[in-house]
Write an enzyme that holds these catalytic residues in place. Structure first.
Site, PDB file in Angstrom:
ATOM      1  N   CYS A  31       0.826  -1.221   0.000  1.00 39.68           N
ATOM      2  CA  CYS A  31       0.000   0.000   0.000  1.00 39.68           C
ATOM      3  C   CYS A  31       0.857   1.267   0.000  1.00 39.68           C
ATOM      4  O   CYS A  31       0.321   2.370  -0.066  1.00 39.68           O
ATOM      5  CB  CYS A  31      -0.943   0.005   1.195  1.00 39.68           C
ATOM      6  SG  CYS A  31      -2.077  -1.387   1.203  1.00 39.68           S
ATOM      7  N   HIS A  54      -2.173   7.050   4.444  1.00 38.38           N
ATOM      8  CA  HIS A  54      -2.832   5.923   3.784  1.00 38.38           C
ATOM      9  C   HIS A  54      -4.096   5.545   4.571  1.00 38.38           C
ATOM     10  O   HIS A  54      -4.056   5.381   5.796  1.00 38.38           O
ATOM     11  CB  HIS A  54      -1.860   4.744   3.697  1.00 38.38           C
ATOM     12  CG  HIS A  54      -2.514   3.478   3.280  1.00 38.38           C
ATOM     13  ND1 HIS A  54      -3.387   3.406   2.220  1.00 38.38           N
ATOM     14  CD2 HIS A  54      -2.456   2.211   3.797  1.00 38.38           C
ATOM     15  CE1 HIS A  54      -3.820   2.167   2.097  1.00 38.38           C
ATOM     16  NE2 HIS A  54      -3.278   1.423   3.038  1.00 38.38           N
ATOM     17  N   ASN A 106     -10.086   0.620   2.627  1.00 33.81           N
ATOM     18  CA  ASN A 106      -8.666   0.651   2.272  1.00 33.81           C
ATOM     19  C   ASN A 106      -8.533   0.335   0.776  1.00 33.81           C
ATOM     20  O   ASN A 106      -8.765  -0.802   0.370  1.00 33.81           O
ATOM     21  CB  ASN A 106      -7.912  -0.375   3.127  1.00 33.81           C
ATOM     22  CG  ASN A 106      -6.421  -0.436   2.813  1.00 33.81           C
ATOM     23  OD1 ASN A 106      -5.969   0.099   1.795  1.00 33.81           O
ATOM     24  ND2 ASN A 106      -5.670  -1.095   3.669  1.00 33.81           N
TER      25      ASN A 106
HETATM   26  N1  COA Z   1     -16.511  -8.575  12.524  1.00 27.56           N
HETATM   27  C1  COA Z   1     -16.753  -8.988  13.797  1.00 27.56           C
HETATM   28  N2  COA Z   1     -15.798  -9.525  14.572  1.00 27.56           N
HETATM   29  C2  COA Z   1     -14.562  -9.633  14.041  1.00 27.56           C
HETATM   30  C3  COA Z   1     -14.264  -9.238  12.735  1.00 27.56           C
HETATM   31  C4  COA Z   1     -15.302  -8.701  11.969  1.00 27.56           C
HETATM   32  N3  COA Z   1     -15.119  -8.272  10.702  1.00 27.56           N
HETATM   33  N4  COA Z   1     -12.966  -9.471  12.491  1.00 27.56           N
HETATM   34  C5  COA Z   1     -12.458 -10.007  13.611  1.00 27.56           C
HETATM   35  N5  COA Z   1     -13.444 -10.113  14.543  1.00 27.56           N
HETATM   36  C6  COA Z   1     -13.341 -10.631  15.896  1.00 27.56           C
HETATM   37  C7  COA Z   1     -12.154 -11.520  16.117  1.00 27.56           C
HETATM   38  O1  COA Z   1     -12.438 -12.833  15.720  1.00 27.56           O
HETATM   39  C8  COA Z   1     -11.950 -11.395  17.610  1.00 27.56           C
HETATM   40  O2  COA Z   1     -12.859 -12.221  18.263  1.00 27.56           O
HETATM   41  P1  COA Z   1     -12.438 -13.043  19.610  1.00 27.56           P
HETATM   42  O3  COA Z   1     -12.122 -11.958  20.608  1.00 27.56           O
HETATM   43  O4  COA Z   1     -13.662 -13.831  19.909  1.00 27.56           O
HETATM   44  O5  COA Z   1     -11.257 -13.845  19.211  1.00 27.56           O
HETATM   45  C9  COA Z   1     -12.352  -9.958  17.903  1.00 27.56           C
HETATM   46  O6  COA Z   1     -13.162  -9.539  16.783  1.00 27.56           O
HETATM   47  C10 COA Z   1     -11.171  -9.017  18.029  1.00 27.56           C
HETATM   48  O7  COA Z   1     -10.336  -9.267  16.927  1.00 27.56           O
HETATM   49  P2  COA Z   1      -8.973  -8.525  16.780  1.00 27.56           P
HETATM   50  O8  COA Z   1      -8.250  -9.064  15.610  1.00 27.56           O
HETATM   51  O9  COA Z   1      -8.294  -8.512  18.115  1.00 27.56           O
HETATM   52  O10 COA Z   1      -9.501  -7.050  16.466  1.00 27.56           O
HETATM   53  P3  COA Z   1      -8.662  -5.752  16.324  1.00 27.56           P
HETATM   54  O11 COA Z   1      -9.110  -4.777  17.331  1.00 27.56           O
HETATM   55  O12 COA Z   1      -7.197  -6.032  16.210  1.00 27.56           O
HETATM   56  O13 COA Z   1      -9.167  -5.215  14.919  1.00 27.56           O
HETATM   57  C11 COA Z   1      -8.443  -5.071  12.644  1.00 27.56           C
HETATM   58  C12 COA Z   1      -8.934  -5.983  13.767  1.00 27.56           C
HETATM   59  C13 COA Z   1      -8.185  -5.923  11.405  1.00 27.56           C
HETATM   60  C14 COA Z   1      -9.522  -4.045  12.347  1.00 27.56           C
HETATM   61  C15 COA Z   1      -7.152  -4.357  13.121  1.00 27.56           C
HETATM   62  O14 COA Z   1      -6.245  -5.297  13.660  1.00 27.56           O
HETATM   63  C16 COA Z   1      -6.489  -3.599  12.016  1.00 27.56           C
HETATM   64  O15 COA Z   1      -7.022  -2.647  11.511  1.00 27.56           O
HETATM   65  N6  COA Z   1      -5.249  -3.957  11.637  1.00 27.56           N
HETATM   66  C17 COA Z   1      -4.553  -3.322  10.567  1.00 27.56           C
HETATM   67  C18 COA Z   1      -5.045  -3.864   9.260  1.00 27.56           C
HETATM   68  C19 COA Z   1      -4.618  -3.040   8.089  1.00 27.56           C
HETATM   69  O16 COA Z   1      -4.696  -1.843   8.137  1.00 27.56           O
HETATM   70  N7  COA Z   1      -4.174  -3.697   7.021  1.00 27.56           N
HETATM   71  C20 COA Z   1      -3.802  -3.087   5.813  1.00 27.56           C
HETATM   72  C21 COA Z   1      -2.535  -2.314   5.953  1.00 27.56           C
HETATM   73  S1  COA Z   1      -2.085  -1.586   4.438  1.00 27.56           S
END
Ligand code: COA
Length: 348
Positions: free
Chosen positions: A123, A264, A294
């Site tokens: 990205c 970004h 994104n």
């Molecule tokens: N809807 C509902 N629940 C979801 C979910 C969704 N779309 N995706 C994950 N969950 C759940 C998980 O399974 C987890 O459940 P559990 O507690 O029972 O295990 C819970 O939500 C928390 O998941 P977690 O991964 O800890 O959430 P988070 O706060 O880290 O948020 C992201 C997840 C992906 C939003 C976050 O990690 C993020 O934005 N990361 C960066 C990603 C990114 O920007 N990538 C591109 C870069 S260029």
């Protein structure tokens, strides 16, 4: 952690002379996703800030979006497409592995006298491509370069994986990079960095030479984006502030000298956290992740187009762009935004 290559831009002054962007018509809301996935509008908004994203239609691909954005940027720059000497398409969702998506973008934008290649840097691709274009124009290798960020990410996103399906959207943005015409616009410098040890945090595992396509890779859904969300989140919040700080320092400016920050658009929480680390007031941070999700290499030029349309990006503004993504890569660019450009039809 490896450090970055950070430098002010030397050579003749260079600026962005034109800007364009395009998103497909189809809107996918959080409720649309919640109807088919175990997720909710509330979860997606709270964790990412995203309310909706765009999705390509059947048969539509990255170049289709990039061509519309590229044409708009050329009109905006008032440059004859035949005066473009290079087309760079930054993308993580190319039409094909070969040939480059840029070849079709150049053809359909009428850039008949241009070389063309794709640039892959996750990205951060748009910032990297902008750096390559700016360096080429500043050094006199090329006069005008078209840089296009184009993504049909829905094609490489597993629509059954709630961890990624809610994040990504489709779109394209483009800029023309030209010698500065003295109306104020000027690209000041870049910071580009990479840490290959983060390869597995964000990847499409199959389809390349390491794991070629097979029945097994298809069954295991290895042609889709796989992501360690928490790992990427940690990396992103740290690197945005560091890269922004480096390019400002190398160009001799301070955070307070910046009028608009365009980061970004991966996640509103990453943007908010980076803004706090840098000490930037919210009113100076532009976001549209709420509308598009994104869009990888398209996100920064999409922001520039929308910010200008909304009057948030004005001639003379000092703008800081920061990208980050798979690789892991990151990149920052500091520039002064230009005013309307006089007609230009070639080498000046
Ligand atoms: N809807 C509902 N629940 C979801 C979910 C969704 N779309 N995706 C994950 N969950 C759940 C998980 O399974 C987890 O459940 P559990 O507690 O029972 O295990 C819970 O939500 C928390 O998941 P977690 O991964 O800890 O959430 P988070 O706060 O880290 O948020 C992201 C997840 C992906 C939003 C976050 O990690 C993020 O934005 N990361 C960066 C990603 C990114 O920007 N990538 C591109 C870069 S260029």
């Amino acid at each position: 952690m490896p450090s970055s290559g950070s430098a002010p831009l030397m050579g003749r002054p260079v600026s962005i002379s034109g800007l364009g962007a395009y998103v497909p018509e189809k809107v996918v809301t959080n409720d649309d996703l919640a109807a088919v996935l175990d997720t909710s509008d509330q979860w997606i908004k709270e964790r990412t800030g995203i309310a909706e994203r765009r999705m390509v239609d059947q048969g539509e691909c990255s170049s289709d979006l990039g061509i519309v954005a590229g044409r708009e940027a050329l009109v905006d720059a008032r440059i004859d497409p035949q005066c473009i000497e290079l087309v760079i398409t930054a993308t993580i969702s190319p039409d094909r592995i070969m040939p480059a998506t840029a070849s079709r973008v150049a053809l359909e934008c009428g850039c008949r006298n241009a070389g063309a290649y794709d640039l892959s840097a996750g990205c951060s691709g748009f910032i990297y491509a902008l750096a390559m274009a700016a360096g080429a124009v500043a050094g006199g290798l090329h006069e005008h370069v078209l840089v296009v960020g184009a993504e049909a990410l829905s094609r490489i996103t597993d629509q059954q994986d709630r961890a990624t399906a809610v994040l990504f959207g489709d779109g394209a943005g483009a800029v023309v990079v030209s010698p500065s015409d003295g109306v104020g616009g000027r690209i000041l410098g870049f910071d580009l960095g990479n840490d290959g040890s983060g390869e597995e945090l964000l990847t499409v595992p199959a389809g390349g030479s390491r794991l070629p396509a097979s029945c097994s890779t298809v069954e295991k859904r290895q042609h889709f984006i796989k992501m360690n969300g928490k790992g990427v989140f940690k990396f992103a919040t740290r690197v945005v502030a560091e890269s922004a700080g480096r390019v400002l320092e190398r160009c001799g400016f301070d955070v307070d000298d910046v009028d608009l920050f365009v980061l970004h658009q991966a996640n509103l929480r990453i943007i908010d956290s980076a803004a706090v680390k840098l000490g930037i007031p919210g009113r100076k941070v532009y976001t549209n992740v709420q509308r598009y999700g994104n869009t990888s290499c398209a996100s920064i030029p999409l922001c520039l187009r929308d910010a200008r349309a909304e009057g948030r990006l004005k001639p003379g503004d000092r703008v800081l762009l920061v990208g980050f993504g798979a690789g892991l890569t990151w990149g920052a660019c500091l520039m002064e935004w230009g005013g309307p450009r006089a007609v230009s039809n070639g080498r000046e």
